[in-house]
Design a protein around this motif. Structure first.
Motif: not given
Length: 61
Positions: A1-10
């Motif tokens: 989940m953290a990786a997904g949030i990091d990819r969609d940071r904007d």
């Protein structure tokens, strides 16, 4: 989940900081899903469509 949030940071930043929301749209989708769930296994798509449209007319007034 953290990786997904990091990819969609904007997108995450915009969702947390901008004043717009999709609350009204989510409400309509939840209503349609509820109607669909109530009619599961009972009718074809045409009847579900008619019921959604009739329910929408009741809300408009």
């Amino acid at each position: 989940m953290a990786a997904g949030i990091d990819r969609d940071r904007d997108a995450v930043t915009a969702g947390l900081t901008l004043p717009w929301n999709s609350g009204v749209v989510e409400g309509h989708l939840n209503r349609i899903k509820m109607l669909k769930h109530q009619m599961f296994g009972r009718a074809v798509f045409d009847l579900l469509r008619k019921r959604v449209l009739l329910y929408s007319q009741d809300i408009a007034f």
